[in-house]
Write an enzyme that holds these catalytic residues in place. Structure first.
Site, PDB file in Angstrom:
ATOM      1  N   CYS A 147       0.854  -1.188   0.000  1.00 24.67           N
ATOM      2  CA  CYS A 147       0.000   0.000   0.000  1.00 24.67           C
ATOM      3  C   CYS A 147       0.884   1.231   0.000  1.00 24.67           C
ATOM      4  O   CYS A 147       1.856   1.291   0.753  1.00 24.67           O
ATOM      5  CB  CYS A 147      -0.889  -0.009   1.246  1.00 24.67           C
ATOM      6  SG  CYS A 147      -1.968   1.436   1.364  1.00 24.67           S
ATOM      7  N   GLU A 199      -8.657  -0.984  -2.496  1.00 23.21           N
ATOM      8  CA  GLU A 199      -8.959   0.454  -2.632  1.00 23.21           C
ATOM      9  C   GLU A 199     -10.305   0.790  -1.986  1.00 23.21           C
ATOM     10  O   GLU A 199     -10.456   1.835  -1.355  1.00 23.21           O
ATOM     11  CB  GLU A 199      -8.950   0.875  -4.104  1.00 23.21           C
ATOM     12  CG  GLU A 199      -7.623   0.661  -4.816  1.00 23.21           C
ATOM     13  CD  GLU A 199      -6.425   1.213  -4.061  1.00 23.21           C
ATOM     14  OE1 GLU A 199      -6.556   2.246  -3.390  1.00 23.21           O
ATOM     15  OE2 GLU A 199      -5.348   0.589  -4.120  1.00 23.21           O
TER      16      GLU A 199
HETATM   17 ZN    ZN Z   1      -3.649   1.121  -0.090  1.00 22.93          ZN
END
Ligand code: ZN
Length: 181
Positions: A98, A141
């Site tokens: 991420c 997401e």
């Molecule tokens: Zn992320």
């Protein structure tokens, strides 16, 4: 315009994110800026809270994975006000990263297949089923829009093992190859 990416520890990543309406200013520009920011950081997905905006928008470009999954060729999409309304019972394990957790990679279990409704950047409605890597990136997401990070989904043991790293993110002690805040 390339935005700095918000890193773990900021309340922006945990805030509630609101749907946007057609009156939202310059959605097309926002989406292009999000793609540009994502590409500059070598990401495959980016959600609005990661650039400091608490709205329900994310972008995904997994076309580079088209070599192994032909249906991903040209998979470059913006998702506005998305709603995952069905998830499969069977789950898959996949090593995730991420942009808000620089250089951290961990296996995360998620439903293999999902169905979702959303609007594109022209506010056209869509409804589709995703599996494979598309389902993976989309769910990651989508979680950002719910204030959830992949580190929240790890086993208690793994979370204990990365606790030091998370603390360091929050203290600003990390390195990233892209601009962060
Ligand atoms: Zn992320």
């Amino acid at each position: 315009m390339i935005y700095p990416i918000v890193v773990y520890g900021s309340p922006v990543l945990r805030n509630e994110n609101k749907d946007i309406g057609r009156d939202y200013p310059e959605v097309g520009k926002l989406v292009e800026d999000m793609f540009e920011t994502m590409y500059a950081a070598d990401g495959v997905g980016l959600a609005a809270p990661q650039i400091g905006k608490n709205i329900r928008v994310f972008v995904v470009d997994i076309s580079p994975w088209g070599d192994s999954e032909p249906e991903l060729v040209g998979f470059r999409k913006a998702f506005i006000n998305p709603d995952i309304y069905w998830r499969s019972d069977d789950e898959t394990l996949f090593c995730e990263g991420c942009l808000s957790l620089p250089n951290l990679n961990e296996d995360v279990s998620r439903p293999s297949t999902i169905r979702m409704r959303w609007l594109d950047e022209n506010f056209a409605e869509h409804d589709a089923e995703f599996d494979g890597r598309a389902a993976r990136v989309i769910q990651h997401e989508y979680d950002h829009l719910e204030g959830i990070l992949f580190s929240d989904k790890l086993s208690p043991l793994r979370r204990t093992l990365i606790k030091g790293k998370l603390t360091n993110f929050a203290k600003g002690k990390y390195s990233a190859s892209y601009r962060t805040k």
